[in-house]
Design a protein around this motif. Structure first.
Motif, mmCIF file in Angstrom:
data_model
loop_
_atom_site.group_PDB
_atom_site.id
_atom_site.type_symbol
_atom_site.label_atom_id
_atom_site.label_comp_id
_atom_site.label_asym_id
_atom_site.label_seq_id
_atom_site.Cartn_x
_atom_site.Cartn_y
_atom_site.Cartn_z
ATOM 1 N N ASN A 189 2.794 -7.009 3.253
ATOM 2 C CA ASN A 189 4.201 -6.610 3.275
ATOM 3 C C ASN A 189 4.465 -5.527 4.313
ATOM 4 O O ASN A 189 3.541 -4.886 4.834
ATOM 5 C CB ASN A 189 4.616 -6.104 1.895
ATOM 6 C CG ASN A 189 4.630 -7.209 0.860
ATOM 7 O OD1 ASN A 189 4.993 -8.345 1.157
ATOM 8 N ND2 ASN A 189 4.199 -6.895 -0.365
ATOM 9 N N ASN A 190 5.745 -5.325 4.549
ATOM 10 C CA ASN A 190 6.166 -4.268 5.475
ATOM 11 C C ASN A 190 6.072 -2.925 4.761
ATOM 12 O O ASN A 190 5.859 -2.855 3.557
ATOM 13 C CB ASN A 190 7.589 -4.538 5.958
ATOM 14 C CG ASN A 190 7.865 -3.892 7.298
ATOM 15 O OD1 ASN A 190 7.096 -3.047 7.773
ATOM 16 N ND2 ASN A 190 8.958 -4.291 7.937
ATOM 17 N N TRP A 191 6.258 -1.818 5.457
ATOM 18 C CA TRP A 191 6.129 -0.474 4.870
ATOM 19 C C TRP A 191 7.228 0.430 5.423
ATOM 20 O O TRP A 191 7.793 0.180 6.503
ATOM 21 C CB TRP A 191 4.737 0.107 5.163
ATOM 22 C CG TRP A 191 4.410 0.172 6.627
ATOM 23 C CD1 TRP A 191 4.658 1.178 7.496
ATOM 24 C CD2 TRP A 191 3.774 -0.861 7.396
ATOM 25 N NE1 TRP A 191 4.233 0.875 8.745
ATOM 26 C CE2 TRP A 191 3.671 -0.371 8.717
ATOM 27 C CE3 TRP A 191 3.280 -2.130 7.095
ATOM 28 C CZ2 TRP A 191 3.090 -1.125 9.737
ATOM 29 C CZ3 TRP A 191 2.697 -2.859 8.117
ATOM 30 C CH2 TRP A 191 2.610 -2.362 9.421
ATOM 31 N N ASN B 152 4.293 5.609 8.664
ATOM 32 C CA ASN B 152 3.722 5.622 10.006
ATOM 33 C C ASN B 152 3.275 7.036 10.389
ATOM 34 O O ASN B 152 2.209 7.220 10.991
ATOM 35 C CB ASN B 152 4.731 5.101 11.022
ATOM 36 C CG ASN B 152 4.961 3.608 10.870
ATOM 37 O OD1 ASN B 152 4.025 2.858 10.572
ATOM 38 N ND2 ASN B 152 6.191 3.168 11.067
ATOM 39 N N GLN B 153 4.094 8.032 10.044
ATOM 40 C CA GLN B 153 3.743 9.413 10.370
ATOM 41 C C GLN B 153 2.485 9.831 9.617
ATOM 42 O O GLN B 153 1.585 10.458 10.195
ATOM 43 C CB GLN B 153 4.903 10.350 10.018
ATOM 44 C CG GLN B 153 4.626 11.813 10.389
ATOM 45 C CD GLN B 153 5.819 12.701 10.082
ATOM 46 O OE1 GLN B 153 6.875 12.217 9.684
ATOM 47 N NE2 GLN B 153 5.646 13.995 10.274
ATOM 48 N N VAL C 88 -5.230 6.552 10.781
ATOM 49 C CA VAL C 88 -5.406 5.210 10.228
ATOM 50 C C VAL C 88 -4.475 4.247 10.965
ATOM 51 O O VAL C 88 -3.296 4.548 11.181
ATOM 52 C CB VAL C 88 -5.102 5.190 8.723
ATOM 53 C CG1 VAL C 88 -5.260 3.766 8.165
ATOM 54 C CG2 VAL C 88 -6.013 6.153 7.972
ATOM 55 N N THR C 89 -5.021 3.084 11.314
ATOM 56 C CA THR C 89 -4.223 2.050 11.975
ATOM 57 C C THR C 89 -3.788 1.027 10.929
ATOM 58 O O THR C 89 -4.632 0.524 10.165
ATOM 59 C CB THR C 89 -5.029 1.350 13.071
ATOM 60 O OG1 THR C 89 -5.434 2.309 14.049
ATOM 61 C CG2 THR C 89 -4.202 0.254 13.745
ATOM 62 N N ILE C 90 -2.474 0.740 10.901
ATOM 63 C CA ILE C 90 -1.950 -0.236 9.948
ATOM 64 C C ILE C 90 -1.748 -1.566 10.681
ATOM 65 O O ILE C 90 -1.092 -1.622 11.722
ATOM 66 C CB ILE C 90 -0.614 0.237 9.347
ATOM 67 C CG1 ILE C 90 -0.783 1.609 8.697
ATOM 68 C CG2 ILE C 90 -0.102 -0.767 8.312
ATOM 69 C CD1 ILE C 90 0.536 2.235 8.250
ATOM 70 N N PHE D 260 0.843 -1.191 0.000
ATOM 71 C CA PHE D 260 0.000 0.000 0.000
ATOM 72 C C PHE D 260 0.883 1.248 0.000
ATOM 73 O O PHE D 260 2.105 1.208 0.182
ATOM 74 C CB PHE D 260 -0.942 -0.006 1.209
ATOM 75 C CG PHE D 260 -0.248 0.278 2.515
ATOM 76 C CD1 PHE D 260 -0.266 1.550 3.079
ATOM 77 C CD2 PHE D 260 0.443 -0.731 3.185
ATOM 78 C CE1 PHE D 260 0.380 1.807 4.274
ATOM 79 C CE2 PHE D 260 1.086 -0.485 4.382
ATOM 80 C CZ PHE D 260 1.068 0.787 4.931
ATOM 81 N N ASN D 261 0.216 2.401 -0.201
ATOM 82 C CA ASN D 261 0.898 3.689 -0.163
ATOM 83 C C ASN D 261 0.000 4.713 0.505
ATOM 84 O O ASN D 261 -1.049 4.380 1.050
ATOM 85 C CB ASN D 261 1.287 4.140 -1.577
ATOM 86 C CG ASN D 261 0.095 4.161 -2.524
ATOM 87 O OD1 ASN D 261 -1.025 4.473 -2.119
ATOM 88 N ND2 ASN D 261 0.337 3.821 -3.792
#
Length: 287
Positions: free
Chosen positions: A259-261, A266-267, A274-276, A228-229
């Motif tokens: 996948n990781n991001w 996070n910021q 939004v919670t990932i 995602f982005n």
């Protein structure tokens, strides 16, 4: 040489006849008589004629000398012209040779140009085929990506209780029909725009607590993506806001991803509320 007496039809007793006969008989009296009869200019005429003859001879000799000089110069000029003609002939021969070589070069250039045109046509054909293959591959990749995304979304929908464990009390899928009915009513009344209506209809997952059978909330609005982005974050926040607006319930936006991001995401997520949640699945591990 004794001058001849002019033949004249005169009688013997005529004075002029007698004078002519006397001069003829006595030539020595001619000059004294001429001095009496003629002016000094006529007397000097023979000398002058002689002088003119000499001057004419000198002039003729000078003229001949001048002509000889001119002839010599003409001969020299002709020799130079002959030499120039020979050099010009040689130059013309070289120009002719160069022209033939240039014709040969032009023929070779035309041949190379034709071969280049043929090669360019082949390259264009290959490029077209490559473009077609690229479009086909991209289309296939997009199709595969959509299939992969759909498969991952289906798994997340089936496993929503695990994904949202700790966020809701017994997370289960919400019933979309009453929510969609409220969206339609809000659209008909003009409370929401066409774009907001579409956003409200298209969240990947809407979840509720297992005991919230009346669906009064809170709701979890979950966007699912293998990767995602920021756009996905904004979409989740926007759709959660629409559901909250038309239901009056509390909503919370989530991103479920395999996948990781990067850390900077996070910021952005905190700013958008939004919670990932990372939900790994062995079926979606990159080969």
């Amino acid at each position: 040489m004794t001058p001849t007496t002019p033949e004249m039809e005169l009688p013997p007793d005529h004075l002029l006849r007698q004078l002519i006969d006397a001069i003829t008989a006595h030539p020595e009296v001619r000059e004294p008589l001429l001095r009496v009869l003629l002016t000094e200019d006529f007397l000097t005429l023979p000398k002058r004629v002689d002088k003119l003859q000499e001057e004419f001879e000198e002039f003729r000799e000078e003229t001949r000398a001048g002509f000889r000089a001119v002839n010599e110069r003409l001969d020299a000029t002709n020799e130079r012209l002959d030499s120039t003609n020979e050099r010009l002939d040689s130059t013309n021969a070289e120009v002719h040779t160069l022209s033939e070589r240039l014709d040969e070069t032009n023929a070779e250039v035309r041949t190379l140009s034709e071969r280049q045109d043929a090669m360019n046509q082949e390259v264009r054909t290959m490029s077209q085929r490559l473009d077609e293959n690229t479009r086909a591959i991209r289309s296939l990749e997009g199709h595969v990506g959509r299939l992969t995304g759909k498969a991952y979304e289906d798994k997340c929908r089936y496993q929503i209780g695990v994904i949202l464990d700790g966020w809701l009390d017994g997370p289960v899928l919400a019933d979309r029909e009453p929510i969609n009915a409220k969206l339609l009513s809000a659209r008909q009344s003009g409370a929401i725009s066409r774009e907001e209506y579409l956003d409200g209809l298209t969240p990947d997952i809407i979840a509720r607590g297992v005991g919230d059978t009346e669906q009064t909330g809170p709701f979890a609005i979950v966007e699912v993506s293998v990767t995602f982005n920021r756009n996905d974050l904004e979409t989740a926040a926007r759709r959660a806001a629409i559901i909250a607006k038309i239901t009056g319930a509390t909503t919370a936006p989530f991103i479920a991803t395999h996948n990781n991001w990067p850390d900077e995401i996070n910021q952005a997520a905190r700013q958008l509320g939004v919670t990932i949640i990372r939900h790994e699945d062995p079926d979606f591990v990159d080969p």
